[in-house]
Every structure is written in C-alpha cells, then in structure tokens.
Design a protein around this motif. Structure first.
Motif, mmCIF file in Angstrom:
data_model
loop_
_atom_site.group_PDB
_atom_site.id
_atom_site.type_symbol
_atom_site.label_atom_id
_atom_site.label_comp_id
_atom_site.label_asym_id
_atom_site.label_seq_id
_atom_site.Cartn_x
_atom_site.Cartn_y
_atom_site.Cartn_z
ATOM 1 N N GLU A 203 0.823 -1.215 0.000
ATOM 2 C CA GLU A 203 0.000 0.000 0.000
ATOM 3 C C GLU A 203 0.858 1.267 0.000
ATOM 4 N N GLY A 204 2.192 1.101 0.026
ATOM 5 C CA GLY A 204 3.090 2.230 -0.168
ATOM 6 C C GLY A 204 3.231 2.575 -1.641
ATOM 7 N N LYS A 205 2.711 1.707 -2.500
ATOM 8 C CA LYS A 205 2.742 1.987 -3.937
ATOM 9 C C LYS A 205 1.350 2.010 -4.554
ATOM 10 N N LEU A 206 0.397 1.398 -3.894
ATOM 11 C CA LEU A 206 -0.970 1.320 -4.429
ATOM 12 C C LEU A 206 -1.923 2.032 -3.484
ATOM 13 N N GLY A 207 -3.168 2.079 -3.837
ATOM 14 C CA GLY A 207 -4.157 2.682 -2.948
ATOM 15 C C GLY A 207 -5.400 1.830 -2.863
ATOM 16 N N LYS A 208 -5.995 1.825 -1.683
ATOM 17 C CA LYS A 208 -7.270 1.130 -1.520
ATOM 18 C C LYS A 208 -8.238 2.081 -0.814
ATOM 19 N N PRO A 209 -9.529 1.941 -1.069
ATOM 20 C CA PRO A 209 -10.491 2.818 -0.397
ATOM 21 C C PRO A 209 -10.613 2.475 1.083
ATOM 22 N N GLY A 210 -10.975 3.458 1.866
ATOM 23 C CA GLY A 210 -11.338 3.210 3.269
ATOM 24 C C GLY A 210 -10.171 3.185 4.230
ATOM 25 N N ILE A 211 -8.936 3.157 3.706
ATOM 26 C CA ILE A 211 -7.760 3.151 4.587
ATOM 27 C C ILE A 211 -6.756 4.225 4.144
ATOM 28 N N PRO A 212 -7.243 5.445 3.929
ATOM 29 C CA PRO A 212 -6.361 6.488 3.375
ATOM 30 C C PRO A 212 -5.186 6.822 4.286
ATOM 31 N N GLY A 213 -5.379 6.709 5.594
ATOM 32 C CA GLY A 213 -4.274 7.017 6.502
ATOM 33 C C GLY A 213 -3.128 6.043 6.311
ATOM 34 N N TYR A 214 -3.451 4.785 6.225
ATOM 35 C CA TYR A 214 -2.438 3.749 6.041
ATOM 36 C C TYR A 214 -1.734 3.922 4.686
ATOM 37 N N VAL A 215 -2.515 4.057 3.654
ATOM 38 C CA VAL A 215 -1.955 4.180 2.295
ATOM 39 C C VAL A 215 -1.054 5.413 2.202
ATOM 40 N N THR A 216 -1.526 6.520 2.748
ATOM 41 C CA THR A 216 -0.769 7.769 2.667
ATOM 42 C C THR A 216 0.540 7.680 3.442
ATOM 43 N N THR A 217 0.475 7.147 4.658
ATOM 44 C CA THR A 217 1.687 7.106 5.473
ATOM 45 C C THR A 217 2.696 6.106 4.915
ATOM 46 N N LYS A 218 2.227 5.013 4.326
ATOM 47 C CA LYS A 218 3.166 4.051 3.733
ATOM 48 C C LYS A 218 3.824 4.642 2.481
ATOM 49 N N HIS A 219 3.056 5.408 1.682
ATOM 50 C CA HIS A 219 3.686 6.136 0.574
ATOM 51 C C HIS A 219 4.746 7.100 1.118
ATOM 52 N N ALA A 220 4.396 7.759 2.209
ATOM 53 C CA ALA A 220 5.310 8.766 2.764
ATOM 54 C C ALA A 220 6.612 8.137 3.249
ATOM 55 N N VAL A 221 6.537 6.994 3.907
ATOM 56 C CA VAL A 221 7.794 6.399 4.395
ATOM 57 C C VAL A 221 8.681 5.974 3.221
ATOM 58 N N ASN A 222 8.066 5.605 2.104
ATOM 59 C CA ASN A 222 8.895 5.281 0.933
ATOM 60 C C ASN A 222 9.699 6.504 0.488
ATOM 61 N N GLY A 223 9.066 7.652 0.518
ATOM 62 C CA GLY A 223 9.773 8.883 0.159
ATOM 63 C C GLY A 223 10.869 9.213 1.150
ATOM 64 N N LEU A 224 10.556 9.035 2.414
ATOM 65 C CA LEU A 224 11.542 9.284 3.466
ATOM 66 C C LEU A 224 12.772 8.393 3.287
ATOM 67 N N VAL A 225 12.519 7.143 2.983
ATOM 68 C CA VAL A 225 13.619 6.185 2.773
ATOM 69 C C VAL A 225 14.492 6.618 1.597
ATOM 70 N N LYS A 226 13.850 7.046 0.509
ATOM 71 C CA LYS A 226 14.628 7.425 -0.673
ATOM 72 C C LYS A 226 15.486 8.665 -0.389
ATOM 73 N N SER A 227 14.893 9.644 0.280
ATOM 74 C CA SER A 227 15.657 10.852 0.601
ATOM 75 C C SER A 227 16.832 10.537 1.514
ATOM 76 N N ALA A 228 16.551 9.818 2.591
ATOM 77 C CA ALA A 228 17.606 9.523 3.562
ATOM 78 C C ALA A 228 18.715 8.691 2.921
ATOM 79 N N ALA A 229 18.344 7.773 2.031
ATOM 80 C CA ALA A 229 19.355 6.930 1.370
ATOM 81 C C ALA A 229 20.377 7.793 0.642
ATOM 82 N N HIS A 230 19.885 8.848 -0.014
ATOM 83 C CA HIS A 230 20.801 9.728 -0.746
ATOM 84 C C HIS A 230 21.625 10.611 0.191
ATOM 85 N N GLU A 231 21.084 10.908 1.368
ATOM 86 C CA GLU A 231 21.835 11.745 2.306
ATOM 87 C C GLU A 231 23.050 11.016 2.885
#
Lengths: 260, 259
Positions: A144-172
């Motif tokens: 759900e960090g790459k896809l979306g499902k109805p009814g669980i927007p908090g989970y989907v959004t935060t899992k997408h967000a941690v993927n971004g965090l991981v990518k940024s930190a990896a480059h740092e």
C-alpha cells in the motif's frame, strides 16, 4: 557462524508477526536484538520463547510515541554499546474511514504510528550511525506504499510517505556506509491484520475478513497471502555487510501484486 | 548446508562478470550449476577458478541463436537431471547512436542479445519447471530497464522489454511454485562494460571515465556496483525464502532508480 555475528539490532513492534520473524532471523544469524512492544507480559513471553539469553532484550512502550521510539534506540545503545541495524517495523491500519469522514484526530494517530515513528526512529538512529560511518535502516512499508485502496487512506498515505523518506535519507547517507531501505510486503495474516482486518473489510465494502484476505491474494500472482518469514529473509539480506550497495530500494515481498 | 542444496541452476553468460559471481554464490550455497558462454577456453579457466568439481558444468552456445538457447536449457536437464533456477544473464549492445541515427542492426542486436535470449531461455526452462511445479527465473535486466539514457535506446528498450516479460510470465505461473523476477543492477565495470562502455560513452558525447562517473554520481553511494551485489540478491530470490517474491524488478543500483 552467522551473517550478522556481532551486530546489534533494534526492532519496533518486534514481539509478534513480521517484527518477531525478523528478530528470530537476526538472532539465528548471530545478532543481538532488542525488541519493542506495548505489552510487557507479551515481551516477556517473547524473550522466553527466543531463548537467546543476553543476546535479546525487551523495551516496553507504544512506538507511536516519540519518547518510546527514541528511548528504544537510546536503550539499545546504552545496553549493548552500539546500534548497527534499526528496523522500524511497527504499524498498521489504525483508523478506517473514507477521506470524507476521517477526523483530524484519527488522521494524527495514523500519521504518528506509521510515519512519525519511522522519522523519529530514523533520525535518532542516524545521529548514532553517521559518526560511526556504518549502519542499516530497514523500514517495513507495504504494498500500500505503492498502491491505494479505499477506506484506509491514513495507512496508504503514510506508507507512501515512508517510501519517500527512505529514498531521501538513502541519498543523504549513501557515502557514509549507511543504507536505508524499505520492504513492501503484500498482505500477511499477522496479529494486527487479524485484529484490524474486519474493520478494514467493512470500510472497503467487503463481506468480512475472509473476503479481504481473498481480495489481496487474488491481486497477487501467487494467489496467497505472503508469510512473515519471506519478509525476514529480505531483512537479513539487507542487514548484512554484503548489502552495502543496496540502498534506497523499495523491496517488494508481495507475490507479484504491485505494478512497478 | 546451503540454501540451494540439491537445486540445479543454468546461467547464460556465466563464465565472467555478473554471471560468474552468481555461479560462485549458487555453488557456495550447495547448488549444481551450468554456466554457458561462447568460448570453451575462457570457460575452462572460470571452472578451474570455481573449484566445484562435478557440481559445475559448461555448455557452449551463442545466446543470440534460439537453437543454442534451447540447447543450453535442455542440456542442463540432460546433464543434471532437472532445472530449478534459470538465469538469463548474458547481454549487451553494440553500435550505439541516438534514435535518429540508430541502425536496424543495432536495435536488432540488442533485442536479440537481451530480450529474445531471455524469452527463449525462459520459455525452454518453463517447459521443465511447469510439470515439476517448481522454478525460479531470474532475468538480468538493468537500471536501464526502469530509466533511460540518450543514445543507448536499443539497450534501454530491450531491458524494459525484459521487465514486461517477467511481469506477465510471473502472473501466468504464480500458482505453480514458479517465480519470475528481474534484477536491475546499476553500472558495473564488467568485461562487457569495459568492451562496450567506450562506444556507448562516445555516442553520449562522454569519455568512458565520464560515463562511469555519470552512473556513480546518479547513485546514493556515489560508486559503481559490483557483481557480488547482484549475486547476493540472486541467492535470496533463488532460495526457498524467495517463494513469495515474484514479478518484481529489484533495484541493485546503489539508490539510483526512482522506483
């Protein structure tokens, strides 16, 4: 001789399910492990089952609290002298509601557990790892960090967000001997999913828990849920010294569900 | 005791570079391995270096030819009795140029070498894997299977095609105990890179050193990858623990690919 001999790891949500499987796999490879969970009694049961003596410890607390996440990392370093591997693993679907009905309070709970916990833990761990020029940060994200499902927007959004965090930190920290990766499991019948699945199913308009599991399985190529051991095997690989050139990876363990 | 005890693997382009590193890692984990290449003399040196006795076997063949691809796969089954792990690993490109100037021959060569060889060996190995309800296919893609660079469109397109092939095939055999994944390494200074890199660099208006530097700078680790990085992931995907990972394009690129 294990692949993680002499390494020290900490794992949020480590007494059960995915976190526990990672802890067990790390112990089997020779690491020392601090597991975290909310329930001290469950923590003690976990330690008893691990039979790892001084190589395992428990740190009680709710990982959606900043003091607990930072406390876990500080405790690990204080007790074992260092932190080599930081697994930010706990999380789940806390609140089910469509965006139109989600309250600010529910949203904040979801963000604290799945996203802020990862940020707080990663920041604290990096402050220790950067001077040592060594470290492994492994975040449990989700399909759900790459896809979306109805009814669980908090989970989907935060899992997408941690993927971004991981990518940024990896480059740092890419040149500092530190890797930062996310593992993206498909549905796994963990305790959390058994506890929250029935509500998630209702929020998605499905006919109960079994229908939820069936839907996820049918979206995969293997037509079954994943297993905690499959996640643990990837975590071990990412944690090894040999994985020094694997960073910023969103590693799928989803039986062929995600399209990219 | 290894995680691949009793398994039989076949690796095209297995006598050097990434393929040889995978062969060594598979042998270390207890597998029997067929390595393929064009040059028997080169293969003998590689086999001597592996020191794996009769657990390693060489089958000569040019992967740009369909009959050779089938011969390598069927030869693996004939020699070791089965095939559990297929690694279509050989590949490269030639005569790089911008699309506007690219010849049919250059595009054809990359597609044959990378894509068709992967398709042929995948098809031939699935014919053995489907009846035995077990298999692992690890196709060698590239970071260029996810992103694109100018003047190497033949390589980029053929590696993207491999990713698509893996995704489709993984869904066809997902319930049969067979996984199909693509490995997407960043730039590695293999023999093939040393041979072809200068030509690719020239087509991009760079020196060879400049090309390697470009790849390194795009990564988070600011260095090139190594063959052993790929072998590490290959062992995991080939093992029992890899049963739940399929249809994936695993980045082994030091943090280069955006997804």
């Amino acid at each position: 001789m294990g692949k993680l001999d002499g390494k020290v790891a900490c794992i949020t949500g480590g007494t059960r399910s995915i976190g526990r499987a990672i802890a067990d796999a790390f112990l089997a490879e020779g690491a020392t492990v601090v597991v975290n969970g909310r329930d001290a009694a469950k923590g003690q049961v976990c330690l008893n089952e691990m039979k790892a003596g001084d190589r395992a410890a428990f740190f009680a607390g709710d990982s959606s609290k900043q003091s607990v996440v930072e406390g876990l990392i500080d405790f690990t370093i204080e007790k074992y002298g260092k932190l080599d591997i930081c697994c930010l693993n706990s999380g789940g679907v806390q609140m089910t509601a469509p965006v139109a009905q989600m309250t600010d309070e529910e949203w904040a709970l979801e963000v604290d557990w799945n996203l802020n916990h990862v940020f707080w833990g990663m920041r604290r761990a990096l402050q220790h790892m950067i001077p040592r020029q060594a470290g492994r940060i492994i975040v449990t994200s989700s399909v759900e960090g790459k896809l979306g499902k109805p009814g669980i927007p908090g989970y989907v959004t935060t899992k997408h967000a941690v993927n971004g965090l991981v990518k940024s930190a990896a480059h740092e920290v890419g040149t500092l001997g530190i890797t930062v990766n996310a593992i993206l499991p498909g549905i796994i019948e963990t305790d959390i999913v058994r506890a929250t699945g029935p509500d998630s199913a209702i929020a998605m308009g499905l006919d109960g828990y079994d229908a939820l599991i069936d839907m996820f399985a049918s979206e995969s190529a293997i037509k079954r849920p994943n297993k905690v051991e499959e996640v643990a095997a990837v975590a071990v690989m990412l944690a090894t010294d040999a994985a020094r050139n694997l960073t910023g990876v969103l590693f799928p363990v989803d039986g062929g569900t995600m399209p990219y | 005791m290894g995680v691949l005890d009793g398994r039989v693997a076949c690796i095209t382009g297995g006598t050097r570079g990434i393929g040889l590193a995978i062969a060594k890692a598979f042998l270390d984990e207890g597998a029997k391995v067929v390595i393929n290449g064009r040059d028997a003399a080169k293969a003998q040196r590689s086999i001597d270096g592996l020191k794996a006795g009769d657990r390693v076997h060489f089958i000569a063949g040019d992967v740009k030819k369909k009959e050779d691809c089938i011969k390598v796969v069927d030869g693996t089954v004939a020699h070791f009795g089965r095939i559990d792990i297929m690694v279509p690993n050989a590949g490269g490109g030639s005569d790089y140029a911008p699309v506007v100037d690219m010849t049919d021959e250059s595009m054809q060569d990359a597609m044959t070498w990378n894509f068709w060889h992967t398709f042929w060996t995948m098809q031939a190995s699935l014919k053995h894997m489907i009846p035995q309800q077990y298999g692992r296919i690890l196709a060698m893609s590239s970071v260029e299977g996810k992103v694109g660079k100018p003047a190497i469109s033949s390589y980029v397109a053929s590696k993207h095609a491999i990713n698509g092939l893996c995704k489709s095939a993984s869904k066809e055999v997902g319930t049969l105990g067979i996984t199909v994944n693509a490995l997407c390494p960043g730039a590695i200074e293999t023999d093939v890179m040393m041979a072809q890199g200068p030509g690719a660099a020239e087509a991009m208006g760079l020196t060879y050193e400049g090309l390697l530097n470009l790849f390194a700078q795009e990564s988070a680790v600011k260095r090139l990858n190594e063959c052993e990085d790929v072998a590490l992931v290959a062992v995991l995907l080939a093992s029992e623990a890899g049963a739940g990972i399929t249809g994936s394009m695993i980045s082994i690129d030091g943090g280069t690919s955006p997804y």
